[in-house]
Design a protein around this motif. Structure first.
Motif, PDB file in Angstrom:
ATOM      1  N   THR A   1      50.053 -61.741 -28.472  1.00 41.82           N
ATOM      2  CA  THR A   1      49.285 -61.766 -29.721  1.00 41.82           C
ATOM      3  C   THR A   1      49.482 -60.459 -30.487  1.00 41.82           C
ATOM      4  N   LEU A   2      49.418 -59.333 -29.753  1.00 40.63           N
ATOM      5  CA  LEU A   2      49.635 -58.028 -30.403  1.00 40.63           C
ATOM      6  C   LEU A   2      51.047 -57.920 -30.971  1.00 40.63           C
ATOM      7  N   GLY A   3      52.003 -58.437 -30.207  1.00 38.22           N
ATOM      8  CA  GLY A   3      53.399 -58.378 -30.652  1.00 38.22           C
ATOM      9  C   GLY A   3      53.628 -59.215 -31.891  1.00 38.22           C
TER      10      GLY A   3
ATOM     11  N   ALA B   1      61.054 -66.862 -34.694  1.00 37.93           N
ATOM     12  CA  ALA B   1      60.159 -67.654 -35.551  1.00 37.93           C
ATOM     13  C   ALA B   1      60.721 -67.731 -36.970  1.00 37.93           C
ATOM     14  N   ALA B   2      60.687 -68.949 -37.530  1.00 34.44           N
ATOM     15  CA  ALA B   2      61.296 -69.169 -38.848  1.00 34.44           C
ATOM     16  C   ALA B   2      60.699 -68.253 -39.916  1.00 34.44           C
TER      17      ALA B   2
ATOM     18  N   VAL C   1      52.558 -68.178 -25.593  1.00 39.61           N
ATOM     19  CA  VAL C   1      51.337 -68.694 -26.226  1.00 39.61           C
ATOM     20  C   VAL C   1      50.759 -67.638 -27.170  1.00 39.61           C
ATOM     21  N   GLY C   2      50.666 -66.390 -26.668  1.00 39.66           N
ATOM     22  CA  GLY C   2      50.075 -65.310 -27.453  1.00 39.66           C
ATOM     23  C   GLY C   2      50.843 -65.027 -28.735  1.00 39.66           C
TER      24      GLY C   2
ATOM     25  N   LEU D   1      51.626 -64.650 -34.456  1.00 42.12           N
ATOM     26  CA  LEU D   1      52.425 -64.965 -35.645  1.00 42.12           C
ATOM     27  C   LEU D   1      51.606 -65.737 -36.673  1.00 42.12           C
ATOM     28  N   ARG D   2      50.781 -66.636 -36.181  1.00 43.27           N
ATOM     29  CA  ARG D   2      49.938 -67.425 -37.080  1.00 43.27           C
ATOM     30  C   ARG D   2      48.949 -66.501 -37.805  1.00 43.27           C
ATOM     31  N   LEU D   3      48.332 -65.594 -37.030  1.00 42.38           N
ATOM     32  CA  LEU D   3      47.374 -64.652 -37.641  1.00 42.38           C
ATOM     33  C   LEU D   3      48.083 -63.743 -38.648  1.00 42.38           C
ATOM     34  N   ALA D   4      49.300 -63.287 -38.275  1.00 36.86           N
ATOM     35  CA  ALA D   4      50.039 -62.396 -39.176  1.00 36.86           C
ATOM     36  C   ALA D   4      50.369 -63.096 -40.495  1.00 36.86           C
TER      37      ALA D   4
END
Lengths: 277, 86
Positions: free
Chosen positions: A22-24, A68-69, A239-240, A245-248
């Motif tokens: 998630t941090l990454g 990720a696209a 998963v993280g 990426l979604r949060l970013a």
């Protein structure tokens, strides 16, 4: 050294992987600064095996973000590679300095610097690194369309000596303290060098994978990588990183900067907690 | 190439999941760990493969500076790996 891995250990490593991923995905950090203490002090994994797992999760984060696209247009490979060369040179100095400087002093200095960076990141949370659309990006800048606003963002690498100096220091501290450089480079590139938060974090995420590869392969070759533990942590990272990426993508840069400021303070706290007596 | 990297990522995940499940069901079988090993190796070589692909792309585009930077990174990674094993 650990030879067998229990199910509960794997489950906890997977949770650690989720946090690191998630941090990454969100901030371009490897997460090793959290994962290594969790594995060593929290779960009793010997240090070399913990570092091996941590390096593997750094690569997993890097792969997930780079693949990720939505991330690909954000990676400034040219700038990342240039700064990476300087980071590597700093890493060489770190190898020499490791024998000269007491680690306790270094860790305290690092924690103070992280706290200051956190403060600066927080104070500059509303600062936008965007130039007019027809501006010259220079050799190290770039442009991308922001997924959140749909606007073209143009940026340029400014204050080159600061970027170079920071990369060098990041390399030195990486070797001395066993950290990824992202935790130092991302806030500086964003706060002082004109690089938008999304570009700084995504480029950092790509480069930390390249940096971690040779170390991870060495640990793997020496049989220090516990396969089941690493696999569980890597799956957690998968998963993280999706969450990160979604949060970013949906969070405004301002919120990402506040998050980064919080993480930097936590990193400083973890470092102080790990001070050798 | 992008699709190839995506497929590699998917294959890595599947290998790790299959390896973990197999390790749980048949802990004494070596092949269950070997599945994880293959998955982890695929994972580890991916960033370097990306840099190699980028280097080839820069050479094709005639972008000498970027090609030089990518080549230098590859040399550094290789040298770091070599020195660390000495």
């Amino acid at each position: 050294m650990l030879t067998t891995v229990s199910f509960s250990l794997m489950a906890l490593a997977a949770v650690g992987g989720v946090v690191a991923g998630t941090l990454g995905g969100m901030l371009g950090l490897g997460g090793g600064v959290f994962l290594v203490p969790l594995l060593v002090q929290g779960l009793g994994v010997p240090m070399p095996q913990a570092v091996a797992v941590s390096l593997t999760t750094v690569i997993a984060t890097s792969n997930a973000v780079s693949g990720a696209a939505g991330s690909r247009p954000l990676i400034n490979l040219r700038m990342g590679l240039m700064l990476e060369l300087i980071t590597a040179a700093g890493g060489l100095l770190g190898g020499v300095a490791a024998t000269l400087l007491p680690q306790r002093t270094l860790m305290i200095t690092f924690s103070v610097v992280m706290t200051l960076m956190s403060l600066i990141t927080f104070l500059r949370r509303d600062h936008q690194n965007a130039l007019p659309e027809d501006a010259d990006t220079g050799p190290w800048g770039g442009r991308y369309t922001d997924a959140q606003t749909g606007r073209l963002v143009v940026y340029r690498l400014e204050r080159m000596p600061v970027a170079i100096g920071t990369s060098f220091v990041a390399g030195t501290l990486s070797t001395l303290l066993g950290l990824g450089g992202g935790v130092i480079k991302v806030p500086v590139l964003n706060a002082w060098c004109g690089i938008p938060m999304r570009v700084a974090s995504t480029t950092s995420a790509f480069m930390i994978g390249v940096t971690a590869t040779s170390g991870a392969l060495i640990y793997f070759g020496r049989g220090l990588l516990l396969p089941t533990l690493a696999a569980a942590a890597v799956l957690g990272v998968r998963v993280g990183s999706l969450i990160g990426l979604r949060l970013a993508r949906i969070w405004p840069p301002r919120r990402l900067k506040v998050m980064l400021a919080i993480v930097l303070v936590l990193v400083a706290a973890v470092m102080i907690a790990r001070l050798p007596q | 190439m992008t699709r190839l990297f995506a497929l590699t990522g998917l294959a890595t995940t599947l290998l790790l999941v299959a390896g973990l499940l197999a390790s749980g069901l048949w802990p004494d079988r070596a092949w269950s760990t070997q599945l994880i090993h293959v998955g982890l190796l695929m994972l580890m070589v991916t960033p370097i493969t990306r840099v190699v692909v980028a280097c080839i792309g820069y050479v094709r585009d005639g972008d000498r500076l970027s090609a030089l930077l990518t080549a230098a990174i590859l040399v550094l990674v290789a040298a770091g790996g070599y020195l660390a094993t000495r």
